[in-house]
Motif scaffolding. Structure first.
Motif, PDB file in Angstrom:
ATOM      1  N   PRO A 120      -7.976  13.252   0.199  1.00 41.81           N
ATOM      2  CA  PRO A 120      -6.648  13.948   0.647  1.00 41.81           C
ATOM      3  C   PRO A 120      -5.977  14.079  -0.642  1.00 41.81           C
ATOM      4  O   PRO A 120      -5.329  14.760  -1.243  1.00 41.81           O
ATOM      5  N   VAL A 121      -5.511  12.891  -0.802  1.00 41.96           N
ATOM      6  CA  VAL A 121      -4.557  12.351  -2.469  1.00 41.96           C
ATOM      7  C   VAL A 121      -5.552  12.752  -3.773  1.00 41.96           C
ATOM      8  O   VAL A 121      -6.135  11.790  -3.787  1.00 41.96           O
ATOM      9  N   ALA A 122      -5.035  13.798  -4.240  1.00 43.30           N
ATOM     10  CA  ALA A 122      -5.557  14.080  -5.622  1.00 43.30           C
ATOM     11  C   ALA A 122      -5.935  13.270  -6.960  1.00 43.30           C
ATOM     12  O   ALA A 122      -5.587  12.356  -7.691  1.00 43.30           O
ATOM     13  N   THR A 123      -4.040  13.403  -6.941  1.00 44.11           N
ATOM     14  CA  THR A 123      -3.826  12.998  -8.077  1.00 44.11           C
ATOM     15  C   THR A 123      -2.114  12.392  -7.797  1.00 44.11           C
ATOM     16  O   THR A 123      -1.996  13.359  -6.536  1.00 44.11           O
ATOM     17  N   THR A 124      -1.689  11.474  -8.522  1.00 46.33           N
ATOM     18  CA  THR A 124      -0.454  10.869  -8.704  1.00 46.33           C
ATOM     19  C   THR A 124       0.344  10.814  -9.551  1.00 46.33           C
ATOM     20  O   THR A 124      -0.371  10.112 -10.943  1.00 46.33           O
ATOM     21  N   GLU A 125       1.847  10.548 -10.087  1.00 43.29           N
ATOM     22  CA  GLU A 125       2.445  10.417 -10.953  1.00 43.29           C
ATOM     23  C   GLU A 125       3.293   9.699 -11.103  1.00 43.29           C
ATOM     24  O   GLU A 125       4.478  10.590 -10.328  1.00 43.29           O
ATOM     25  N   ARG A 126       4.088   8.413 -10.947  1.00 43.87           N
ATOM     26  CA  ARG A 126       5.377   8.055 -11.414  1.00 43.87           C
ATOM     27  C   ARG A 126       5.934   8.358 -12.511  1.00 43.87           C
ATOM     28  O   ARG A 126       5.963   8.751 -13.391  1.00 43.87           O
ATOM     29  N   LEU A 127       7.189   8.912 -11.714  1.00 42.68           N
ATOM     30  CA  LEU A 127       7.964   9.647 -12.378  1.00 42.68           C
ATOM     31  C   LEU A 127       9.035   8.644 -12.984  1.00 42.68           C
ATOM     32  O   LEU A 127      10.602   9.006 -13.449  1.00 42.68           O
ATOM     33  N   TYR A 128       9.048   7.678 -12.284  1.00 49.48           N
ATOM     34  CA  TYR A 128      10.325   6.056 -12.684  1.00 49.48           C
ATOM     35  C   TYR A 128       8.795   5.131 -13.045  1.00 49.48           C
ATOM     36  O   TYR A 128       8.044   4.864 -13.541  1.00 49.48           O
ATOM     37  N   HIS A 129       9.721   4.155 -13.831  1.00 52.92           N
ATOM     38  CA  HIS A 129       9.133   2.943 -14.821  1.00 52.92           C
ATOM     39  C   HIS A 129      10.170   2.070 -13.169  1.00 52.92           C
ATOM     40  O   HIS A 129      10.842   1.353 -12.024  1.00 52.92           O
ATOM     41  N   GLY A 130       9.167   0.885 -12.646  1.00 52.98           N
ATOM     42  CA  GLY A 130       9.991  -0.458 -11.984  1.00 52.98           C
ATOM     43  C   GLY A 130       9.400  -0.159 -10.468  1.00 52.98           C
ATOM     44  O   GLY A 130       8.193   0.427  -9.786  1.00 52.98           O
ATOM     45  N   PRO A 131       9.839  -0.685  -9.157  1.00 52.10           N
ATOM     46  CA  PRO A 131       9.861  -1.092  -8.127  1.00 52.10           C
ATOM     47  C   PRO A 131       9.873   0.180  -7.922  1.00 52.10           C
ATOM     48  O   PRO A 131      10.838   0.993  -8.063  1.00 52.10           O
TER      49      PRO A 131
ATOM     50  N   LEU B 133       0.922  -1.175   0.247  1.00 54.87           N
ATOM     51  CA  LEU B 133      -0.242   0.215   0.319  1.00 54.87           C
ATOM     52  C   LEU B 133       0.963   1.269  -0.107  1.00 54.87           C
ATOM     53  O   LEU B 133       0.581   2.306  -0.870  1.00 54.87           O
ATOM     54  N   GLN B 134       1.821   1.521   0.752  1.00 49.97           N
ATOM     55  CA  GLN B 134       2.515   2.235   0.830  1.00 49.97           C
ATOM     56  C   GLN B 134       3.449   2.850  -0.026  1.00 49.97           C
ATOM     57  O   GLN B 134       3.860   3.505  -0.508  1.00 49.97           O
ATOM     58  N   THR B 135       3.916   1.885  -0.565  1.00 50.67           N
ATOM     59  CA  THR B 135       5.503   1.745  -1.807  1.00 50.67           C
ATOM     60  C   THR B 135       4.238   2.246  -3.167  1.00 50.67           C
ATOM     61  O   THR B 135       5.346   1.751  -4.055  1.00 50.67           O
ATOM     62  N   GLU B 136       2.991   1.854  -3.574  1.00 53.00           N
ATOM     63  CA  GLU B 136       2.293   1.318  -4.319  1.00 53.00           C
ATOM     64  C   GLU B 136       1.917   3.234  -5.189  1.00 53.00           C
ATOM     65  O   GLU B 136       0.913   3.039  -4.635  1.00 53.00           O
ATOM     66  N   VAL B 137       3.065   4.363  -5.104  1.00 52.43           N
ATOM     67  CA  VAL B 137       2.469   5.532  -4.478  1.00 52.43           C
ATOM     68  C   VAL B 137       1.361   5.751  -5.743  1.00 52.43           C
ATOM     69  O   VAL B 137       0.350   6.512  -5.549  1.00 52.43           O
ATOM     70  N   GLY B 138       0.874   5.338  -7.003  1.00 48.63           N
ATOM     71  CA  GLY B 138      -0.179   5.566  -7.996  1.00 48.63           C
ATOM     72  C   GLY B 138      -1.451   4.907  -7.913  1.00 48.63           C
ATOM     73  O   GLY B 138      -2.490   5.633  -8.175  1.00 48.63           O
ATOM     74  N   ARG B 139      -1.613   3.792  -6.216  1.00 52.49           N
ATOM     75  CA  ARG B 139      -2.103   3.928  -5.872  1.00 52.49           C
ATOM     76  C   ARG B 139      -3.139   4.592  -4.861  1.00 52.49           C
ATOM     77  O   ARG B 139      -4.034   4.902  -4.471  1.00 52.49           O
TER      78      ARG B 139
END
Length: 209
Positions: free
Chosen positions: A82-93, A69-75
């Protein structure tokens, strides 16, 4: 990026908006200079920051669930409103150097108008199932915060002890330390509540294994 779902402080963390800069008291349990700051691979929060907060809770769910839960930031938006949007700027874990951008709304307050914080967090240290440390700026209209956030995870008899500590620096928070500390504390307490609720709901509130 953390109840009535408090606006989270950043950095993932949520620096939580400066919505309550008019407040004067820090949340119960807040410590301006806690002894033995949390670390991840030997690195901790900003030792010179005036705004800091540390808290913890025991979550009755498997460590693997909490870590996911904590490390899958996209979810994050799926369990932290309170988190409106997330965008991963990396690939993989999630790994050292991985960066992600996320947003959270900020209501108006005596110092800044209503705005949306854009937070860019970069992982500096991480140890699987044990700890994470990230840093980064949160920027909104008339508002800039630099945050350092550390998370520790350890198995205990009744579940998993999750501890977190965060520091903030910046002109607006440094000018209103008690209020900024309260906002930070409210955010971290809310984040832990949401993490606990999501993890325990996923496993029916069962004990960790």
């Amino acid at each position: 990026m953390p109840s009535t779902r408090h606006v989270r402080t950043a950095f993932v963390a949520v620096p939580l908006a400066l919505a309550a800069l008019g407040a004067t008291a820090a949340p119960a349990g807040a410590a301006s200079r806690p002894a033995g700051s949390l670390t991840c691979r030997g690195e901790g929060v900003d030792p010179d920051a005036a705004v800091r907060y540390r808290t913890q809770t025991v979550i009755h769910a498997p460590l693997s669930t909490i870590w996911k839960l904590q490390t899958e930031v996209g979810r994050w938006p799926s369990w932290q409103s309170p988190v409106a949007t997330t965008e991963r700027l990396y690939h993989g874990p999630l790994r050292p150097g991985a960066a992600f951008r996320w947003t959270t709304p900020v209501p108006p307050n005596p110092s800044t108008p209503a705005t949306s914080l854009t937070i860019t967090s970069t992982v500096r240290q991480i140890k699987h199932n044990a700890c994470i440390r990230w840093t980064g700026p949160a920027v909104g209209e008339g508002l800039h915060i630099d945050g350092v956030h550390v998370w520790n995870f350890s198995k205990v008899k009744d579940g998993v002890l999750v501890r977190t500590e965060e520091t903030h620096t910046g002109p607006q928070v440094d000018a209103h330390v008690p209020a900024a500390t309260k906002i930070l504390g409210d955010g971290l307490e809310g984040w832990l509540r949401d993490l606990k609720t999501a993890a325990e709901a996923h496993h029916g509130g069962g004990r960790s294994r």
